[in-house]
Write an enzyme that holds these catalytic residues in place. Structure first.
Site, PDB file in Angstrom:
ATOM      1  CD  GLU A 115     -10.181  -2.238   8.855  1.00 49.48           C
ATOM      2  OE1 GLU A 115     -10.598  -1.070   8.819  1.00 49.48           O
ATOM      3  OE2 GLU A 115      -9.797  -2.869   7.861  1.00 49.48           O
ATOM      4  NE  ARG A 163      -3.755  -2.423   0.865  1.00 52.65           N
ATOM      5  CZ  ARG A 163      -4.870  -2.685   1.543  1.00 52.65           C
ATOM      6  NH1 ARG A 163      -5.438  -1.753   2.261  1.00 52.65           N
ATOM      7  NH2 ARG A 163      -5.412  -3.891   1.485  1.00 52.65           N
ATOM      8  NE  ARG A 174      -3.528  -2.176  10.803  1.00 53.35           N
ATOM      9  CZ  ARG A 174      -4.433  -1.507  10.118  1.00 53.35           C
ATOM     10  NH1 ARG A 174      -5.710  -1.783  10.279  1.00 53.35           N
ATOM     11  NH2 ARG A 174      -4.071  -0.558   9.295  1.00 53.35           N
ATOM     12  CB  SER A 185     -12.137  -5.209   5.565  1.00 50.46           C
ATOM     13  OG  SER A 185     -12.082  -4.011   6.302  1.00 50.46           O
TER      14      SER A 185
END
Ligand code: ATP
Ligand code: MG
Length: 434
Positions: free
Chosen positions: A357, A212, A408, A360
């Protein structure tokens, strides 16, 4: 005495041992000197009574620079002064590689070293047991993930990381030169995962790097991370996808608590295994919580870092670590997500872990016409996605899936302060080396 540590570095047979490792510390006390040798599993003490050791060997072993790599052979004696319960009286030694002086950073000194210095000298940083432990746990975590998905009939796949188009296009893509064409590094395997649902593989997973081009300098964003993606066919709703993630995450937490005991102890961390099922909040419920918490978000707004944190705090009050946030506004989600007809919402969700988060997912739009319409509504040109759309024109089952950021998950599980702690050689806008 038969002490064989689960490494080749300490083997004691017939009272003699050869130990190999890094010189962590040397203490010279006059008549006696001690050398602490460190290997993957801990430390062993080399005890050197001056009078009992060959003077040449004594001279060599007491003057070695810290972090030198050596092999020491000698007599093993029981000792109640050392953690291992033994010490080695050296008879011979070999220096494999002498360390330079001074060291770029200490390994055992209890001084706070800046993260930048640590990352610049990561090879040295990783010699600390509590840093190494993170990566041993990460390895176990990936093994546990694979165990859980295979158990559930998922096939592992490997999709390209160099591509002509990105999943969601836009600013987050790294553009690269591909001979005389432009190409992009994959920001997610989304499009390929979905193409594979048209093949009858039915359940697939991938664990691979995702890139990213995010300029954000936060403690939870990097430009290269490991994404654990899954996609499954024949679902009736997105809750079946949530149930699958929950099963996998639970398997990881339970397994790591057991298998990672030694590493968790070194880190001084405990893993909490939450009760199942994990609660499901809707986006609208979260919006209310966030606004009660002092923000003023409107319907359709991104919850944002701050909003996620407020929801996390509210859940923490209830003793909840992991929870889903479902039914995001259709507008906030990518074109491939299925709309909840007659509402502004969609069959999408996030999994949040204590206010952050980590995943997703959702049910995908498998109907060709609806998919094309969603693309157009989002300002994308369906022609750019022909390779993807073709797979929807000749028979595509209903399906859904998720993407979880491995780091994460690890960071939240171990309560680490920064995602960079969970990456050997992190990449961010200002770090491209080592
Ligand atoms: P965020 O809003 O937190 O930046 P996102 O919604 O942009 O994340 P997704 O596109 O949904 O991210 O990606 C799926 C998962 O991949 C995320 O839930 C997260 O775990 C992980 N992820 C995404 N971007 C990054 C990043 N820059 N660094 C590390 N992990 C990331
Ligand atoms: Mg997301």
């Amino acid at each position: 005495m038969a002490v064989i540590r689960d490494s080749s570095s300490i083997r004691v047979e017939d009272g003699t041992a050869t130990v190999r490792g890094w010189v962590q510390d040397i203490r010279n006390m006059g008549g006696i000197s001690f050398l602490t040798l460190r290997d993957r599993f801990g430390t062993v003490q080399i005890t050197m009574p001056k009078k009992k050791i060959d003077p040449g060997l004594f001279g060599l072993l007491t003057k070695l620079p810290r972090e030198t790599v050596v092999s020491v052979t000698g007599e093993v004696k029981a000792s109640n002064q050392t953690a291992l319960g033994l010490e080695v009286i050296p008879a011979s030694a070999e220096v494999f590689s002498e360390a330079g002086v001074p060291l770029p950073m200490g390994v055992i000194d209890k001084v706070n070293v800046e993260m930048d210095t640590r990352l610049n000298n990561r090879f040295m940083d990783l010699r600390k047991p509590e840093i190494k432990a993170i990566f041993e746990l990460k390895s176990m975590m990936v093994a546990l993930i694979e165990e859980a998905v295979r158990e559930n009939g998922f096939t592992q796949v490997f999709t390209p990381k160099i591509s002509a188009a990105g999943a969601e296009g836009g600013a987050e893509l790294f553009k690269i030169k591909y001979f005389d064409k432009d190409a992009f590094l994959a920001q997610s395997p989304q499009l390929y995962k979905q193409i594979l649902m048209s093949t009858g593989l039915d359940r697939i997973f991938e664990i691979a790097p995702a890139f990213r081009a995010e300029r954000s300098n936060t403690n939870r964003h990097v430009t290269e991370f490991i994404s654990f993606d899954g996609e499954m066919s024949w679902i009736e709703n997105e809750e079946q996808v949530m149930a699958m993630i929950e099963e996998i995450v639970d398997h990881v937490l339970v397994g790591l608590k057991e298998k990672g005991k030694r590493q968790l102890e070194i880190l001084g961390k405990e893993i909490r295994v939450p009760a199942r099922p994990y609660p499901i909040l809707t986006y609208s419920e979260c919006l209310k919580i966030v606004n009660e918490g002092g923000l003023s978000l409107k319907e359709g707004d991104d919850l944002g870092t701050e909003g996620e944190k407020i929801v996390g705090d509210r859940m923490a009050e209830k003793g909840v670590d992991l929870y889903f946030i479902a039914e995001y506004p259709e507008e906030a989600k990518p074109f491939y997500i299925m709309e909840k007809d007659g509402t502004p919402y969609s069959f999408s969700f996030d999994l949040d872990y204590r206010g952050q988060e980590i995943s997703s997912g959702g049910q995908r739009e498998h109907r060709y016409d609806r998919l094309v319409a969603r693309m157009e509504n989002k300002g994308l040109n369906p022609e750019d996605f022909a390779f993807y759309l073709d797979a929807f024109r000749y028979g595509m089952p209903p399906h859904g899936g998720w993407g979880i950021g491995i780091e994460r998950l690890l960071v939240k599980m171990l309560d680490l302060p920064n995602i960079r702690e969970a990456i050997l050689f992190p990449r961010d806008p200002s770090r491209l080396s080592p």
